[in-house]
Motif scaffolding. Structure first.
Motif, PDB file in Angstrom:
ATOM      1  N   THR A  76     -38.610 -23.936 -76.720  1.00  0.00           N
ATOM      2  CA  THR A  76     -39.733 -23.258 -77.363  1.00  0.00           C
ATOM      3  C   THR A  76     -40.005 -21.882 -76.782  1.00  0.00           C
ATOM      4  N   MET A  77     -39.348 -21.548 -75.629  1.00  0.00           N
ATOM      5  CA  MET A  77     -39.561 -20.284 -74.921  1.00  0.00           C
ATOM      6  C   MET A  77     -41.030 -20.105 -74.518  1.00  0.00           C
ATOM      7  N   ARG A  78     -41.634 -21.165 -73.986  1.00  0.00           N
ATOM      8  CA  ARG A  78     -43.012 -21.082 -73.484  1.00  0.00           C
ATOM      9  C   ARG A  78     -43.021 -21.094 -71.963  1.00  0.00           C
ATOM     10  N   VAL A  79     -44.170 -20.713 -71.409  1.00  0.00           N
ATOM     11  CA  VAL A  79     -44.288 -20.573 -69.958  1.00  0.00           C
ATOM     12  C   VAL A  79     -44.220 -21.929 -69.271  1.00  0.00           C
ATOM     13  N   TRP A  80     -43.529 -21.946 -68.092  1.00  0.00           N
ATOM     14  CA  TRP A  80     -43.390 -23.183 -67.309  1.00  0.00           C
ATOM     15  C   TRP A  80     -43.669 -22.925 -65.842  1.00  0.00           C
ATOM     16  N   ASN A  81     -42.776 -23.239 -64.894  1.00  0.00           N
ATOM     17  CA  ASN A  81     -43.039 -23.259 -63.462  1.00  0.00           C
ATOM     18  C   ASN A  81     -41.928 -22.578 -62.675  1.00  0.00           C
ATOM     19  N   VAL A  82     -41.703 -23.030 -61.394  1.00  0.00           N
ATOM     20  CA  VAL A  82     -40.808 -22.327 -60.476  1.00  0.00           C
ATOM     21  C   VAL A  82     -39.529 -23.124 -60.230  1.00  0.00           C
ATOM     22  N   ARG A  83     -38.492 -22.501 -59.590  1.00  0.00           N
ATOM     23  CA  ARG A  83     -37.182 -23.103 -59.362  1.00  0.00           C
ATOM     24  C   ARG A  83     -37.179 -24.023 -58.152  1.00  0.00           C
ATOM     25  N   TYR A  84     -36.182 -24.915 -58.087  1.00  0.00           N
ATOM     26  CA  TYR A  84     -36.052 -25.875 -56.997  1.00  0.00           C
ATOM     27  C   TYR A  84     -34.657 -25.869 -56.372  1.00  0.00           C
ATOM     28  N   ASN A  85     -34.543 -26.484 -55.204  1.00  0.00           N
ATOM     29  CA  ASN A  85     -33.238 -26.860 -54.660  1.00  0.00           C
ATOM     30  C   ASN A  85     -32.654 -27.927 -55.580  1.00  0.00           C
ATOM     31  N   HIS A  86     -31.323 -27.932 -55.762  1.00  0.00           N
ATOM     32  CA  HIS A  86     -30.739 -28.799 -56.786  1.00  0.00           C
ATOM     33  C   HIS A  86     -30.789 -30.280 -56.442  1.00  0.00           C
ATOM     34  N   SER A  87     -30.986 -30.650 -55.164  1.00  0.00           N
ATOM     35  CA  SER A  87     -31.042 -32.072 -54.800  1.00  0.00           C
ATOM     36  C   SER A  87     -32.408 -32.500 -54.289  1.00  0.00           C
ATOM     37  N   HIS A  88     -33.088 -31.615 -53.595  1.00  0.00           N
ATOM     38  CA  HIS A  88     -34.388 -31.948 -52.997  1.00  0.00           C
ATOM     39  C   HIS A  88     -35.360 -30.829 -53.377  1.00  0.00           C
ATOM     40  N   ASP A  89     -36.109 -31.071 -54.446  1.00  0.00           N
ATOM     41  CA  ASP A  89     -36.818 -29.972 -55.095  1.00  0.00           C
ATOM     42  C   ASP A  89     -38.041 -29.473 -54.342  1.00  0.00           C
ATOM     43  N   GLN A  90     -38.342 -30.053 -53.168  1.00  0.00           N
ATOM     44  CA  GLN A  90     -39.434 -29.492 -52.377  1.00  0.00           C
ATOM     45  C   GLN A  90     -38.948 -28.367 -51.466  1.00  0.00           C
ATOM     46  N   LEU A  91     -37.644 -28.207 -51.336  1.00  0.00           N
ATOM     47  CA  LEU A  91     -37.088 -27.177 -50.466  1.00  0.00           C
ATOM     48  C   LEU A  91     -36.928 -25.870 -51.238  1.00  0.00           C
ATOM     49  N   VAL A  92     -37.594 -24.825 -50.787  1.00  0.00           N
ATOM     50  CA  VAL A  92     -37.593 -23.535 -51.476  1.00  0.00           C
ATOM     51  C   VAL A  92     -37.187 -22.437 -50.493  1.00  0.00           C
ATOM     52  N   LEU A  93     -36.247 -21.624 -50.926  1.00  0.00           N
ATOM     53  CA  LEU A  93     -35.783 -20.500 -50.108  1.00  0.00           C
ATOM     54  C   LEU A  93     -36.323 -19.189 -50.653  1.00  0.00           C
ATOM     55  N   THR A  94     -36.692 -18.271 -49.763  1.00  0.00           N
ATOM     56  CA  THR A  94     -37.075 -16.921 -50.178  1.00  0.00           C
ATOM     57  C   THR A  94     -36.453 -15.913 -49.217  1.00  0.00           C
ATOM     58  N   GLY A  95     -36.067 -14.771 -49.769  1.00  0.00           N
ATOM     59  CA  GLY A  95     -35.601 -13.651 -48.962  1.00  0.00           C
ATOM     60  C   GLY A  95     -36.412 -12.424 -49.338  1.00  0.00           C
ATOM     61  N   SER A  96     -36.649 -11.514 -48.389  1.00  0.00           N
ATOM     62  CA  SER A  96     -37.556 -10.407 -48.681  1.00  0.00           C
ATOM     63  C   SER A  96     -37.126  -9.138 -47.971  1.00  0.00           C
ATOM     64  N   SER A  97     -37.873  -8.065 -48.241  1.00  0.00           N
ATOM     65  CA  SER A  97     -37.542  -6.758 -47.692  1.00  0.00           C
ATOM     66  C   SER A  97     -37.867  -6.644 -46.205  1.00  0.00           C
ATOM     67  N   ASP A  98     -38.525  -7.643 -45.631  1.00  0.00           N
ATOM     68  CA  ASP A  98     -38.800  -7.616 -44.195  1.00  0.00           C
ATOM     69  C   ASP A  98     -37.656  -8.229 -43.382  1.00  0.00           C
ATOM     70  N   SER A  99     -36.494  -8.424 -44.035  1.00  0.00           N
ATOM     71  CA  SER A  99     -35.268  -8.908 -43.392  1.00  0.00           C
ATOM     72  C   SER A  99     -35.311 -10.386 -43.023  1.00  0.00           C
ATOM     73  N   ARG A 100     -36.290 -11.097 -43.499  1.00  0.00           N
ATOM     74  CA  ARG A 100     -36.427 -12.505 -43.123  1.00  0.00           C
ATOM     75  C   ARG A 100     -36.057 -13.428 -44.285  1.00  0.00           C
ATOM     76  N   VAL A 101     -35.543 -14.602 -43.921  1.00  0.00           N
ATOM     77  CA  VAL A 101     -35.334 -15.699 -44.868  1.00  0.00           C
ATOM     78  C   VAL A 101     -36.294 -16.812 -44.477  1.00  0.00           C
ATOM     79  N   ILE A 102     -37.059 -17.295 -45.451  1.00  0.00           N
ATOM     80  CA  ILE A 102     -38.059 -18.333 -45.171  1.00  0.00           C
ATOM     81  C   ILE A 102     -37.703 -19.586 -45.958  1.00  0.00           C
ATOM     82  N   LEU A 103     -37.621 -20.701 -45.253  1.00  0.00           N
ATOM     83  CA  LEU A 103     -37.410 -22.007 -45.860  1.00  0.00           C
ATOM     84  C   LEU A 103     -38.745 -22.738 -45.870  1.00  0.00           C
ATOM     85  N   SER A 104     -39.208 -23.080 -47.082  1.00  0.00           N
ATOM     86  CA  SER A 104     -40.517 -23.720 -47.232  1.00  0.00           C
ATOM     87  C   SER A 104     -40.375 -25.137 -47.771  1.00  0.00           C
TER      88      SER A 104
END
Length: 331
Positions: A216-244
């Motif tokens: 339907t191309m309607r708004v939904w939510n955010v991406r997940y790890n493919h096996s354990h969807d509570q694990l989220v990775l982010t990378g940013s301009s401050d040179s850090r990688v954060i695992l949440s």
């Protein structure tokens, strides 16, 4: 790998595009795309030998231009898509294309990082993903559990669903939608979720994250790890990688469901106490092996506990989820 020590590999050029070779589930393999204005750009095929703690590589030439995004087919190990810069009518635009790796590039035949004498291989162009008058393409994402015949591209404020035909040599536009709002909104990145029957896509524009249903191309939510969807990775301009640990959006925020008959009285009491505790989102670990902006992070297709990050100076770092958290999730 001994404990959780990282393994570092340096590229000759700057880089910001990274993806696992999604269809490869036996070997740990990543693809890295470079950004060079002066020299021909490259795609480095990185193999990680987990037992011996060694990185091996092959190099593919990408003469079309600077690579801003790269993604791999979930069905065919030899097929990938890139978003790259080119000049048209005195303007720099970002285009997208689907490519095939050379047939002679076989697993197990990689050169070591110290061996720079082997010639680079050339990519075969399969088709372009060029939406007429829809702007520059920010990224291409594949249907995760499909046969490699459906992809989505994000061009300015348009989300476009493509059907790949004739062995990916033709791309037909199946449907599209637009991002609406005040100002000149543009997509920056996106990912097709492997959950919910692969019907949902997460996108980002500036500081907002949005979701789309491909039906339907309607708004939904955010991406997940493919096996354990509570694990989220982010990378940013401050040179850090954060695992949440984002348990609030997890499909199993309290862990795997267990049959009460299989629990002892003590285990049942502990489970009841734990179930009364509200889930808490938290930062698991912060990784600071990079010295420049981290433009790409992604999970391995072969090992759900291993991930790679790529900074603009061409540094690729492979890390693991902390062992204590891994056992906590599994047990």
């Amino acid at each position: 790998m001994e404990d959780d020590a990282p393994v570092i590999y340096g590229l000759e050029f700057q880089a910001r595009a990274l993806t696992p070779q999604t269809a490869e589930t036996d070997a740990i393999r990543f693809l890295v795309g470079t950004q060079s204005l002066k020299y021909d750009n490259q795609i480095h095929v990185i193999d990680f030998d987990d037992e011996n703690n060694i990185i091996n590589k092959n190099v593919l030439l990408h003469q079309a231009g600077e690579i801003w995004h790269i993604s791999a087919s979930p069905a065919d190990k030899g097929v990938l898509a890139t978003c790259y810069n080119k000049t048209a009518d005195s303007k720099v635009v970002t285009c997208a294309a689907v490519w095939r790796m050379p047939a002679e590039l076989e697993p197990g035949g990689q050169e070591s990082p110290e061996d720079a004498t082997s010639p680079a291989h050339a990519l075969e162009l399969l088709c372009h993903l060029e939406p007429a008058a829809r702007g520059s393409t920010a990224c291409v994402t594949w249907e995760p559990a499909g046969d490699g015949k459906r992809v989505i591209s994000l061009a300015d404020n348009h989300i476009l669903l493509w059907d790949l035909q004739e062995s990916s040599s033709q791309a037909m536009l199946a449907s599209s939608a637009s991002l609406e709002g005040k100002g000149q909104l543009k997509f920056t990145t996106g990912r097709w979720s492997p959950h919910h029957n692969c019907s949902q896509v997460a996108t980002a524009n500036d500081t907002a994250i949005r979701g789309w249903d491909t039906r339907t191309m309607r708004v939904w939510n955010v991406r997940y790890n493919h096996s354990h969807d509570q694990l989220v990775l982010t990378g940013s301009s401050d040179s850090r990688v954060i695992l949440s640990n984002m348990v609030s959006i997890s499909s199993e925020p309290f862990g795997h469901l267990v049959d009460d008959d299989d629990l002892s009285d003590q285990e049942e009491r502990r489970l009841e106490e734990k179930s009364q505790e509200p889930p808490q989102d938290s930062v698991i670990a912060t990784y600071e092996e990079h010295e420049d902006s981290v433009y790409a992070v992604d999970w391995s297709s072969a090992d759900p506990w291993l991930f790679a990050s790529l900074s603009y100076d061409g540094r690729l770092v492979i890390n693991r989820v902390p062992r204590a958290l891994k056992y906590h999730i599994l047990l």
